[in-house]
Design a protein around this motif. Structure first.
Motif, PDB file in Angstrom:
ATOM      1  N   GLN A 119       0.822  -1.210   0.000  1.00  0.00           N
ATOM      2  CA  GLN A 119       0.000   0.000   0.000  1.00  0.00           C
ATOM      3  C   GLN A 119       0.855   1.258   0.000  1.00  0.00           C
ATOM      4  OE1 GLN A 119      -2.281  -0.769   3.534  1.00  0.00           O
ATOM      5  NE2 GLN A 119      -4.055  -1.586   2.416  1.00  0.00           N
ATOM      6  N   LEU A 120       1.945   1.236   0.752  1.00  0.00           N
ATOM      7  CA  LEU A 120       2.820   2.409   0.817  1.00  0.00           C
ATOM      8  C   LEU A 120       3.438   2.706  -0.543  1.00  0.00           C
ATOM      9  CD1 LEU A 120       4.240   4.597   2.494  1.00  0.00           C
ATOM     10  CD2 LEU A 120       6.068   2.939   2.937  1.00  0.00           C
ATOM     11  N   LEU A 121       3.871   1.662  -1.253  1.00  0.00           N
ATOM     12  CA  LEU A 121       4.481   1.867  -2.566  1.00  0.00           C
ATOM     13  C   LEU A 121       3.440   2.343  -3.584  1.00  0.00           C
ATOM     14  CD1 LEU A 121       6.992  -1.109  -2.876  1.00  0.00           C
ATOM     15  CD2 LEU A 121       7.386   1.225  -2.086  1.00  0.00           C
ATOM     16  N   VAL A 122       2.256   1.767  -3.540  1.00  0.00           N
ATOM     17  CA  VAL A 122       1.194   2.188  -4.462  1.00  0.00           C
ATOM     18  C   VAL A 122       0.811   3.643  -4.170  1.00  0.00           C
ATOM     19  CG1 VAL A 122      -1.208   1.822  -5.151  1.00  0.00           C
ATOM     20  CG2 VAL A 122       0.330  -0.141  -4.854  1.00  0.00           C
ATOM     21  N   TYR A 123       0.696   3.977  -2.910  1.00  0.00           N
ATOM     22  CA  TYR A 123       0.394   5.361  -2.528  1.00  0.00           C
ATOM     23  C   TYR A 123       1.484   6.308  -3.041  1.00  0.00           C
ATOM     24  CZ  TYR A 123       0.257   9.470   0.525  1.00  0.00           C
ATOM     25  OH  TYR A 123       0.261  10.749   1.002  1.00  0.00           O
ATOM     26  N   SER A 124       2.758   5.911  -2.881  1.00  0.00           N
ATOM     27  CA  SER A 124       3.875   6.760  -3.312  1.00  0.00           C
ATOM     28  C   SER A 124       3.849   6.987  -4.817  1.00  0.00           C
ATOM     29  CB  SER A 124       5.210   6.121  -2.904  1.00  0.00           C
ATOM     30  OG  SER A 124       5.301   5.988  -1.496  1.00  0.00           O
ATOM     31  N   THR A 135       1.526   1.412 -11.237  1.00  0.00           N
ATOM     32  CA  THR A 135       2.092   1.533  -9.895  1.00  0.00           C
ATOM     33  C   THR A 135       2.126   0.186  -9.193  1.00  0.00           C
ATOM     34  OG1 THR A 135       1.177   3.770  -9.758  1.00  0.00           O
ATOM     35  CG2 THR A 135       1.919   2.774  -7.714  1.00  0.00           C
ATOM     36  N   VAL A 136       1.046  -0.588  -9.301  1.00  0.00           N
ATOM     37  CA  VAL A 136       0.988  -1.908  -8.666  1.00  0.00           C
ATOM     38  C   VAL A 136       2.058  -2.824  -9.262  1.00  0.00           C
ATOM     39  CG1 VAL A 136      -0.412  -3.980  -8.353  1.00  0.00           C
ATOM     40  CG2 VAL A 136      -1.438  -1.714  -8.011  1.00  0.00           C
ATOM     41  N   ARG A 137       2.225  -2.778 -10.583  1.00  0.00           N
ATOM     42  CA  ARG A 137       3.230  -3.618 -11.237  1.00  0.00           C
ATOM     43  C   ARG A 137       4.638  -3.272 -10.748  1.00  0.00           C
ATOM     44  NH1 ARG A 137       6.723  -3.467 -15.299  1.00  0.00           N
ATOM     45  NH2 ARG A 137       6.178  -1.331 -15.921  1.00  0.00           N
ATOM     46  N   SER A 144       9.897  -7.546  -4.822  1.00  0.00           N
ATOM     47  CA  SER A 144      10.675  -8.727  -5.163  1.00  0.00           C
ATOM     48  C   SER A 144      12.169  -8.432  -5.143  1.00  0.00           C
ATOM     49  CB  SER A 144      10.257  -9.244  -6.545  1.00  0.00           C
ATOM     50  OG  SER A 144      11.050 -10.342  -6.938  1.00  0.00           O
ATOM     51  N   ALA A 145      12.556  -7.298  -5.745  1.00  0.00           N
ATOM     52  CA  ALA A 145      13.976  -6.927  -5.820  1.00  0.00           C
ATOM     53  C   ALA A 145      14.569  -6.708  -4.432  1.00  0.00           C
ATOM     54  CB  ALA A 145      14.132  -5.664  -6.667  1.00  0.00           C
ATOM     55  N   PHE A 146      13.758  -6.213  -3.506  1.00  0.00           N
ATOM     56  CA  PHE A 146      14.251  -5.913  -2.165  1.00  0.00           C
ATOM     57  C   PHE A 146      13.939  -7.020  -1.156  1.00  0.00           C
ATOM     58  CE2 PHE A 146      13.898  -1.051  -2.993  1.00  0.00           C
ATOM     59  CZ  PHE A 146      15.017  -1.132  -3.823  1.00  0.00           C
ATOM     60  N   ASP A 147      13.530  -8.196  -1.652  1.00  0.00           N
ATOM     61  CA  ASP A 147      13.234  -9.349  -0.793  1.00  0.00           C
ATOM     62  C   ASP A 147      12.159  -9.031   0.244  1.00  0.00           C
ATOM     63  OD1 ASP A 147      15.231 -10.978  -2.031  1.00  0.00           O
ATOM     64  OD2 ASP A 147      16.760  -9.958  -0.842  1.00  0.00           O
ATOM     65  N   LEU A 148      11.129  -8.317  -0.188  1.00  0.00           N
ATOM     66  CA  LEU A 148      10.039  -7.939   0.716  1.00  0.00           C
ATOM     67  C   LEU A 148       8.690  -8.518   0.270  1.00  0.00           C
ATOM     68  CD1 LEU A 148      10.904  -4.166   1.353  1.00  0.00           C
ATOM     69  CD2 LEU A 148      11.115  -6.043   2.992  1.00  0.00           C
ATOM     70  N   THR A 149       8.697  -9.414  -0.694  1.00  0.00           N
ATOM     71  CA  THR A 149       7.438  -9.969  -1.189  1.00  0.00           C
ATOM     72  C   THR A 149       6.634 -10.622  -0.069  1.00  0.00           C
ATOM     73  OG1 THR A 149       8.387 -10.322  -3.382  1.00  0.00           O
ATOM     74  CG2 THR A 149       6.396 -11.564  -2.843  1.00  0.00           C
ATOM     75  N   GLY A 150       7.326 -11.334   0.809  1.00  0.00           N
ATOM     76  CA  GLY A 150       6.638 -12.003   1.911  1.00  0.00           C
ATOM     77  C   GLY A 150       6.036 -11.044   2.915  1.00  0.00           C
ATOM     78  N   ILE A 174      10.057   4.350  -7.119  1.00  0.00           N
ATOM     79  CA  ILE A 174       8.938   3.797  -7.867  1.00  0.00           C
ATOM     80  C   ILE A 174       8.574   4.608  -9.104  1.00  0.00           C
ATOM     81  CG2 ILE A 174       7.107   4.955  -6.527  1.00  0.00           C
ATOM     82  CD1 ILE A 174       5.646   2.104  -6.729  1.00  0.00           C
ATOM     83  N   HIS A 175       8.817   5.914  -9.108  1.00  0.00           N
ATOM     84  CA  HIS A 175       8.465   6.733 -10.278  1.00  0.00           C
ATOM     85  C   HIS A 175       9.635   6.867 -11.260  1.00  0.00           C
ATOM     86  CE1 HIS A 175      10.376   9.441  -7.471  1.00  0.00           C
ATOM     87  NE2 HIS A 175      10.456  10.397  -8.373  1.00  0.00           N
ATOM     88  N   SER A 176      10.678   6.056 -11.070  1.00  0.00           N
ATOM     89  CA  SER A 176      11.840   6.040 -11.966  1.00  0.00           C
ATOM     90  C   SER A 176      12.430   7.446 -12.145  1.00  0.00           C
ATOM     91  CB  SER A 176      11.462   5.464 -13.341  1.00  0.00           C
ATOM     92  OG  SER A 176      12.623   5.291 -14.149  1.00  0.00           O
ATOM     93  N   PRO A 177      12.898   8.036 -11.051  1.00  0.00           N
ATOM     94  CA  PRO A 177      13.440   9.400 -11.122  1.00  0.00           C
ATOM     95  C   PRO A 177      14.782   9.428 -11.841  1.00  0.00           C
ATOM     96  CG  PRO A 177      13.874   8.474  -8.971  1.00  0.00           C
ATOM     97  CD  PRO A 177      13.025   7.471  -9.691  1.00  0.00           C
ATOM     98  N   ARG A 178      15.199  10.590 -12.284  1.00  0.00           N
ATOM     99  CA  ARG A 178      16.494  10.735 -12.941  1.00  0.00           C
ATOM    100  C   ARG A 178      17.614  10.924 -11.924  1.00  0.00           C
ATOM    101  NH1 ARG A 178      16.631  14.668 -17.954  1.00  0.00           N
ATOM    102  NH2 ARG A 178      18.693  13.704 -17.997  1.00  0.00           N
ATOM    103  N   ILE A 179      17.250  11.359 -10.719  1.00  0.00           N
ATOM    104  CA  ILE A 179      18.231  11.552  -9.650  1.00  0.00           C
ATOM    105  C   ILE A 179      17.668  10.951  -8.366  1.00  0.00           C
ATOM    106  CG2 ILE A 179      19.485  13.256  -8.257  1.00  0.00           C
ATOM    107  CD1 ILE A 179      19.230  15.201 -10.624  1.00  0.00           C
TER     108      ILE A 179
END
Length: 277
Positions: A119-124, A135-137, A144-150, A174-179
């Motif tokens: 929820q926090l990532l989707v909100y962000s 956003t959900v994808r 998964s990349a940060f080993d937090l799926t569980g 999550i928004h793929s920033p340039r910096i």
């Protein structure tokens, strides 16, 4: 932006603003940045260029002005004087536009920890104007990349310190920033997760992204960063590639030479480790 140099009851000497103009080709170009809090000068005429695609370390002792500088650069704190440019655009002439180009890693006490990690990532992401499905994808990719799926459906308040650090970093990406601007990103993170995060950040920098980290761990900066700036008393003591700043020495030793403050170990007569026994 102008600065009234006279503050009743406060004595300070502001560093002169350099004649060198800001560099619009840099990821970040800072000139004469100044900030005081009451009678304390936190940042005193700081100037710095950070190249696009660099992995840039900002190091300095506690109270050197690193966090204050990053807060002014990212639109979180209004400077008293000086300029800050991101990708050729002045931060404070259009602060919302500047914020869209950067990802700032929040501190654990700055997030809504009663949300689950997902929820926090989707909100962000949605706060950045992203579509919900995208956003959900991306949120699931980051978990998964940060080993937090569980822990995707666990409230962040129940995360360990290391897990919380990782979800904060994911929220900044999550928004793929340039910096990416990261303040002590590896603090409290276990060695395996730390190695995975480093790989992700190095790959990101390899695609042209710019990573700026503030850290006290010299070994990490020396190993990961391409460039480094040593900040002390609100000013840059040295800046350039890691090799240039180290000047043929161990980076930590060079850092201590630049900022001073090292002294002989205090002799405590009672601290003997039981030698008398």
């Amino acid at each position: 932006m102008t600065l009234d140099n006279h503050v009743p009851g406060a004595e300070f000497s502001a560093a002169p603003v350099p004649d060198v103009p800001a560099n619009p080709a840099a990821a970040v170009s800072i000139r004469g940045l100044f900030k005081r809090f009451d009678d304390k000068v936190a940042v005193n005429g700081l100037s710095l260029d950070i190249p696009i695609g660099s992995f840039y370390g900002l190091v300095g002792p506690n109270g050197a002005g690193k966090t204050t500088t990053l807060n002014m650069l990212t639109g979180l704190l209004v400077p008293d004087a000086g300029t800050a440019m991101i990708l050729g655009r002045d931060v404070w002439s259009d602060v919302n536009r500047a914020k869209r180009a950067i990802g700032v890693m929040p501190q654990p006490d700055q997030i809504f920890d009663r949300l689950t990690g997902l929820q926090l990532l989707v909100y962000s992401g949605m706060l950045r104007g992203m579509r919900r499905d995208e956003t959900v994808r991306r949120a699931n990719d980051l978990l998964s990349a940060f080993d937090l799926t569980g822990a995707a459906n666990t409230m962040v308040v129940d995360y360990s310190a290391g897990m919380t650090k990782k979800i904060c970093l994911a929220a900044a990406m999550i928004h793929s920033p340039r910096i990416l601007v990261l303040d002590e990103p590896f603090e409290s993170v276990d060695p395996v997760s730390s190695a995975n995060l480093k790989d992700i950040l190095i790959e990101y920098a390899g695609t042209g992204g710019t990573v700026i980290i503030s850290s006290h761990v010299m070994a990490l900066v020396e190993k990961m960063c391409t460039h480094v700036a040593v900040v002390n008393k609100g000013q840059v003591c040295a800046a350039g590639t890691v090799e240039q700043v180290a000047a043929g020495e161990d980076l930590e030793e060079r850092f201590l030479q630049l900022v001073g403050g090292r002294h002989a170990a205090a002799h405590l007569s009672w601290l003997d480790g039981g030698s008398e026994a």
